[in-house]
Design a protein around this motif. Structure first.
Motif, PDB file in Angstrom:
ATOM      1  N   LEU A 138      -7.278  60.198   1.017  1.00 29.40           N
ATOM      2  CA  LEU A 138      -8.450  61.146   0.516  1.00 29.40           C
ATOM      3  C   LEU A 138      -9.669  60.292   0.293  1.00 29.40           C
ATOM      4  N   VAL A 139      -9.590  59.240  -0.511  1.00 28.41           N
ATOM      5  CA  VAL A 139     -10.694  58.392  -0.859  1.00 28.41           C
ATOM      6  C   VAL A 139     -11.201  57.674   0.574  1.00 28.41           C
ATOM      7  N   GLY A 140     -10.755  57.223   1.361  1.00 28.16           N
ATOM      8  CA  GLY A 140     -10.860  56.645   2.425  1.00 28.16           C
ATOM      9  C   GLY A 140     -11.829  57.852   3.437  1.00 28.16           C
ATOM     10  N   GLY A 141     -11.057  59.222   3.646  1.00 29.16           N
ATOM     11  CA  GLY A 141     -11.589  60.406   4.395  1.00 29.16           C
ATOM     12  C   GLY A 141     -13.049  60.626   3.995  1.00 29.16           C
ATOM     13  N   TRP A 151     -13.379  54.701   6.891  1.00 31.65           N
ATOM     14  CA  TRP A 151     -12.073  54.979   6.922  1.00 31.65           C
ATOM     15  C   TRP A 151     -11.470  53.651   7.086  1.00 31.65           C
ATOM     16  N   GLY A 152     -11.536  52.963   7.858  1.00 29.54           N
ATOM     17  CA  GLY A 152     -10.952  51.558   8.071  1.00 29.54           C
ATOM     18  C   GLY A 152     -11.313  50.636   7.131  1.00 29.54           C
ATOM     19  N   PRO A 153     -12.458  50.408   6.600  1.00 27.86           N
ATOM     20  CA  PRO A 153     -12.674  49.369   5.510  1.00 27.86           C
ATOM     21  C   PRO A 153     -12.072  49.784   4.146  1.00 27.86           C
ATOM     22  N   VAL A 154     -11.832  51.039   3.950  1.00 28.04           N
ATOM     23  CA  VAL A 154     -11.395  51.173   2.684  1.00 28.04           C
ATOM     24  C   VAL A 154      -9.792  51.439   2.768  1.00 28.04           C
ATOM     25  N   VAL A 155      -9.143  52.097   3.913  1.00 22.98           N
ATOM     26  CA  VAL A 155      -7.844  52.163   4.037  1.00 22.98           C
ATOM     27  C   VAL A 155      -7.063  50.934   4.404  1.00 22.98           C
ATOM     28  N   THR A 156      -7.587  50.203   5.785  1.00 19.97           N
ATOM     29  CA  THR A 156      -6.855  49.307   5.976  1.00 19.97           C
ATOM     30  C   THR A 156      -6.846  48.123   5.182  1.00 19.97           C
ATOM     31  N   SER A 157      -8.113  47.843   4.620  1.00 18.52           N
ATOM     32  CA  SER A 157      -8.255  46.776   3.624  1.00 18.52           C
ATOM     33  C   SER A 157      -7.412  46.861   2.383  1.00 18.52           C
ATOM     34  N   THR A 158      -7.214  48.131   2.073  1.00 14.40           N
ATOM     35  CA  THR A 158      -6.423  48.411   0.736  1.00 14.40           C
ATOM     36  C   THR A 158      -5.080  48.278   1.057  1.00 14.40           C
ATOM     37  N   LEU A 159      -4.587  48.603   2.182  1.00 12.09           N
ATOM     38  CA  LEU A 159      -3.284  48.561   2.643  1.00 12.09           C
ATOM     39  C   LEU A 159      -2.836  46.852   2.803  1.00 12.09           C
ATOM     40  N   LEU A 160      -3.695  46.145   3.302  1.00  8.67           N
ATOM     41  CA  LEU A 160      -3.246  44.926   3.659  1.00  8.67           C
ATOM     42  C   LEU A 160      -3.620  44.060   2.193  1.00  8.67           C
ATOM     43  N   GLY A 161      -4.510  44.537   1.506  1.00  9.05           N
ATOM     44  CA  GLY A 161      -4.537  43.635   0.340  1.00  9.05           C
ATOM     45  C   GLY A 161      -3.266  44.036  -0.709  1.00  9.05           C
ATOM     46  N   SER A 162      -2.656  45.060  -0.505  1.00  9.48           N
ATOM     47  CA  SER A 162      -1.533  45.270  -1.225  1.00  9.48           C
ATOM     48  C   SER A 162      -0.208  44.571  -0.712  1.00  9.48           C
ATOM     49  N   GLY A 163      -0.449  44.223   0.540  1.00  9.18           N
ATOM     50  CA  GLY A 163       0.587  43.087   1.042  1.00  9.18           C
ATOM     51  C   GLY A 163       1.366  43.977   2.136  1.00  9.18           C
ATOM     52  N   ALA A 164       0.697  45.006   2.904  1.00 10.12           N
ATOM     53  CA  ALA A 164       1.499  45.693   3.996  1.00 10.12           C
ATOM     54  C   ALA A 164       1.520  44.918   5.339  1.00 10.12           C
ATOM     55  N   ASP A 165       2.375  45.264   6.036  1.00  8.54           N
ATOM     56  CA  ASP A 165       2.600  44.581   7.302  1.00  8.54           C
ATOM     57  C   ASP A 165       1.297  44.666   8.118  1.00  8.54           C
ATOM     58  N   PRO A 166       0.440  43.878   8.635  1.00  5.73           N
ATOM     59  CA  PRO A 166      -0.793  44.128   9.227  1.00  5.73           C
ATOM     60  C   PRO A 166      -0.785  44.983  10.515  1.00  5.73           C
TER      61      PRO A 166
END
Length: 256
Positions: A138-141, A151-166
């Protein structure tokens, strides 16, 4: 076929190559180029999202083919992204979206540093720990619609910052973006038809949009393959530098 087509074709190819491989940059780069050429913010966002409907679909197909997609995460991100994107479109066609950009830049910079730290420590990927990624979508959209590329800067960076599989984070974020772009484009069209949004000269950017589409669709299959074959730690380093670089660049544009 005017010279704008070939110029924006090159821009679309380069932007999608980075976006598809690293999970961000297509919207930011494309919108920045349009704004630099005098296109109004709302028209630039509408044009880029129209292009992203096609490039996003091509990117999603590539990442699905290379098994870079987590389906549950995709559904939740897309659901939140559609709602946030429509809300952001309404705001952008009503007020000046520039006031929100500093918050996106600050978050981008923070996440860039977190990702670089994880790359330096060599931290292994782990499942995304949020109970529901829909709020992140929702925030990314919302920021994506307002800024023309968030979208990418918010969502991808947050997922990776949390430790998700790149690979899963990048592939799933790209796949979900196709749904967000379609919703935002529909919202812009609705605002235009109902008279909520008044714009002039949108048709003048047709060749630019077609160029962005052509370049992006060609680059999408290559980018999906790049995400699959790059080593995870190297991919994390590259994304970290790109995120941090985008934050610095946007900060210079905003405050310089």
């Amino acid at each position: 076929m005017g010279p704008e087509f070939w110029l924006y074709g090159a821009v679309g190819f380069a932007a999608q190559l980075v976006d598809g491989a690293l999970g961000m940059a297509y919207g930011v780069v494309s919108t920045t180029v349009l704004l630099a050429n005098g296109v109004p913010p709302a028209s630039a966002s509408a044009s880029v999202h129209a292009a992203k409907v096609f490039t996003g679909a091509a990117s999603a197909a590539s990442h699905i083919a290379h098994r870079n997609v987590d389906w549950r995460l995709l559904a939740l991100l897309a659901l939140g992204g559609v709602v946030g994107g429509v809300a952001g479109t309404y705001l952008l066609t009503s007020v000046d979206g520039e006031k929100i950009k500093p918050f996106v830049v600050a978050w981008l910079g923070l996440m860039g540093l977190v990702i670089l730290y994880r790359a330096w420590k060599g931290a292994r990927p782990k499942p995304f720990s949020w109970k529901s990624p829909a709020p992140l979508g929702l925030v990314g959209g919302f920021f994506d619609a307002v800024g023309g590329g968030g979208w990418g800067p918010v969502v991808t960076s947050t997922l990776l910052g949390s430790g998700a599989d790149p690979r899963k984070a990048i592939g799933t974020t790209n796949a979900a973006e196709a749904f967000v772009a379609a919703a935002v484009s529909a919202a812009f069209l609705t605002a235009l038809v109902t008279g909520h949004w008044q714009t002039e000269g949108l048709a003048d950017h047709l060749w630019s949009v077609l160029g962005l589409i052509a370049g992006g669709v060609i680059a999408a299959p290559i980018a999906g393959w790049m995400t699959k074959v790059m080593p995870i730690r190297a991919l994390t380093w590259v994304v970290g530098f790109v995120v941090t670089g985008l934050a610095i660049w946007q900060a210079v544009v905003l405050f310089g």
